[in-house]
Motif scaffolding. Sequence first.
Motif, PDB file in Angstrom:
ATOM      1  N   LEU A  44      29.332  61.443  33.505  1.00 16.56           N
ATOM      2  CA  LEU A  44      29.788  60.194  34.114  1.00 16.56           C
ATOM      3  C   LEU A  44      31.139  59.820  33.511  1.00 16.56           C
ATOM      4  CD1 LEU A  44      29.140  57.724  35.964  1.00 16.56           C
ATOM      5  CD2 LEU A  44      28.187  56.622  33.908  1.00 16.56           C
ATOM      6  N   HIS A  45      32.154  59.714  34.357  1.00 13.46           N
ATOM      7  CA  HIS A  45      33.479  59.282  33.932  1.00 13.46           C
ATOM      8  C   HIS A  45      33.611  57.793  34.212  1.00 13.46           C
ATOM      9  CE1 HIS A  45      37.753  59.518  33.032  1.00 13.46           C
ATOM     10  NE2 HIS A  45      38.034  58.943  34.190  1.00 13.46           N
ATOM     11  N   CYS A  46      34.105  57.008  33.261  1.00 12.34           N
ATOM     12  CA  CYS A  46      34.191  55.563  33.409  1.00 12.34           C
ATOM     13  C   CYS A  46      35.642  55.090  33.362  1.00 12.34           C
ATOM     14  CB  CYS A  46      33.394  54.858  32.312  1.00 12.34           C
ATOM     15  SG  CYS A  46      31.610  55.153  32.397  1.00 12.34           S
ATOM     16  N   VAL A  47      35.953  54.178  34.258  1.00 22.03           N
ATOM     17  CA  VAL A  47      37.273  53.550  34.325  1.00 22.03           C
ATOM     18  C   VAL A  47      37.076  52.055  34.124  1.00 22.03           C
ATOM     19  CG1 VAL A  47      39.262  53.071  35.796  1.00 22.03           C
ATOM     20  CG2 VAL A  47      38.152  55.322  35.888  1.00 22.03           C
ATOM     21  N   LEU A  48      37.753  51.489  33.126  1.00 22.44           N
ATOM     22  CA  LEU A  48      37.546  50.097  32.755  1.00 22.44           C
ATOM     23  C   LEU A  48      38.871  49.339  32.829  1.00 22.44           C
ATOM     24  CD1 LEU A  48      35.833  52.106  30.549  1.00 22.44           C
ATOM     25  CD2 LEU A  48      34.756  49.894  30.131  1.00 22.44           C
ATOM     26  N   PRO A  49      39.064  48.515  33.847  1.00 16.96           N
ATOM     27  CA  PRO A  49      40.290  47.719  33.926  1.00 16.96           C
ATOM     28  C   PRO A  49      40.212  46.498  33.018  1.00 16.96           C
ATOM     29  CG  PRO A  49      38.908  47.269  35.821  1.00 16.96           C
ATOM     30  CD  PRO A  49      38.212  48.358  35.033  1.00 16.96           C
ATOM     31  N   ALA A  50      41.364  46.015  32.593  1.00 17.15           N
ATOM     32  CA  ALA A  50      41.453  44.827  31.738  1.00 17.15           C
ATOM     33  C   ALA A  50      42.030  43.670  32.535  1.00 17.15           C
ATOM     34  CB  ALA A  50      42.332  45.115  30.525  1.00 17.15           C
ATOM     35  N   ALA A  51      41.358  42.518  32.472  1.00 17.72           N
ATOM     36  CA  ALA A  51      41.869  41.326  33.141  1.00 17.72           C
ATOM     37  C   ALA A  51      43.036  40.743  32.352  1.00 17.72           C
ATOM     38  CB  ALA A  51      40.766  40.279  33.255  1.00 17.72           C
ATOM     39  N   PRO A  52      44.057  40.222  33.019  1.00 19.88           N
ATOM     40  CA  PRO A  52      45.139  39.536  32.304  1.00 19.88           C
ATOM     41  C   PRO A  52      44.577  38.314  31.571  1.00 19.88           C
ATOM     42  CG  PRO A  52      45.744  39.993  34.591  1.00 19.88           C
ATOM     43  CD  PRO A  52      44.278  40.268  34.475  1.00 19.88           C
ATOM     44  N   GLY A  53      44.843  38.207  30.294  1.00 18.75           N
ATOM     45  CA  GLY A  53      44.356  37.064  29.543  1.00 18.75           C
ATOM     46  C   GLY A  53      42.857  37.057  29.329  1.00 18.75           C
ATOM     47  N   GLU A  54      42.202  38.186  29.513  1.00 18.17           N
ATOM     48  CA  GLU A  54      40.764  38.351  29.295  1.00 18.17           C
ATOM     49  C   GLU A  54      39.920  37.503  30.241  1.00 18.17           C
ATOM     50  OE1 GLU A  54      39.805  37.858  25.175  1.00 18.17           O
ATOM     51  OE2 GLU A  54      41.119  39.488  24.527  1.00 18.17           O
ATOM     52  N   GLY A  55      40.493  37.075  31.359  1.00 20.32           N
ATOM     53  CA  GLY A  55      39.740  36.348  32.377  1.00 20.32           C
ATOM     54  C   GLY A  55      40.259  36.705  33.755  1.00 20.32           C
ATOM     55  N   TRP A  56      39.346  36.896  34.711  1.00 26.13           N
ATOM     56  CA  TRP A  56      39.753  37.299  36.057  1.00 26.13           C
ATOM     57  C   TRP A  56      40.190  36.103  36.904  1.00 26.13           C
ATOM     58  CZ3 TRP A  56      40.410  42.337  36.592  1.00 26.13           C
ATOM     59  CH2 TRP A  56      39.662  43.209  35.776  1.00 26.13           C
ATOM     60  N   TYR A  57      39.582  34.939  36.652  1.00 23.85           N
ATOM     61  CA  TYR A  57      39.969  33.695  37.330  1.00 23.85           C
ATOM     62  C   TYR A  57      39.468  32.538  36.468  1.00 23.85           C
ATOM     63  CZ  TYR A  57      35.221  34.540  38.990  1.00 23.85           C
ATOM     64  OH  TYR A  57      33.880  34.843  39.054  1.00 23.85           O
ATOM     65  N   ASP A  58      39.982  31.336  36.723  1.00 27.25           N
ATOM     66  CA  ASP A  58      39.721  30.204  35.834  1.00 27.25           C
ATOM     67  C   ASP A  58      38.418  29.459  36.144  1.00 27.25           C
ATOM     68  OD1 ASP A  58      42.095  30.670  34.487  1.00 27.25           O
ATOM     69  OD2 ASP A  58      43.246  29.275  35.737  1.00 27.25           O
ATOM     70  N   ALA A  59      37.966  29.476  37.374  1.00 29.38           N
ATOM     71  CA  ALA A  59      36.808  28.677  37.784  1.00 29.38           C
ATOM     72  C   ALA A  59      35.539  29.119  37.065  1.00 29.38           C
ATOM     73  CB  ALA A  59      36.606  28.778  39.295  1.00 29.38           C
ATOM     74  N   LYS A  60      34.648  28.167  36.856  1.00 34.07           N
ATOM     75  CA  LYS A  60      33.327  28.461  36.317  1.00 34.07           C
ATOM     76  C   LYS A  60      32.375  28.816  37.461  1.00 34.07           C
ATOM     77  CE  LYS A  60      34.537  27.213  32.117  1.00 34.07           C
ATOM     78  NZ  LYS A  60      35.911  26.742  32.355  1.00 34.07           N
TER      79      LYS A  60
END
Length: 214
Positions: A44-60
């Motif tokens: 199994l090959h894994c690809v892990l993207p990183a969110a800018p600022g460690e968050g994908w969006y601000d909403a809860k």
Amino acid sequence: MAELVTSGADPATARAVAVVLHGRGQTPGYMLEAVVSRLSTPDLHCVLPAAPGEGWYDAKAVEALSADTETQLIAALDLVAGAEAAARAACSGKPLILIGFSQGACLVIEHLMRGGQADAAAMLTGCRVGAATDDLPRAELSGLPVYCTNGDADPWIPTWAFQKAVADFITAGARVRSDVLPGRAHEIAAPEIAALDALCAAIADGTAPFGDSP
């Protein structure tokens, strides 16, 4: 394009590829430790993207879908699509599994409900992005195997919101296994890893997950 971390089998010998999405305040390193390192599925090959600022969006979770959240969500989904494209290019012709935890799990369902493609998916502690009253998109996911989990003690994803996301998957035609773990807080527990491992192994082997026929 998001920063991409890769792990696992060499793309040339991999039998499946996974795009693995972290949650708010996390990094690919967290998912490497909490998920990837605990999987025993070979090849199994894994690809892990990183969110800018460690968050994908601000909403809860379960906040109403505002214009700002929609803009951030679309940008995040563009990064997910880029990671998906990179994974498919690296492992051409191999089945793709989409895996997310927490905010990453929310992106799993929104990516699929807005036209994203995968051969299987795992939504670990997630829900739809938006309030119960929002008119959210729903794609046709006929036969897609999806593993969905939550903990009834999770402080971030209400059980009702998780169950609504599961219902949306089912309505869209996905083949769903859903687990709610008693007492499980905001984490990824051993039973979830075992079920995810079995899902990845089945997809890599070309067999039906969840013990049923395609």
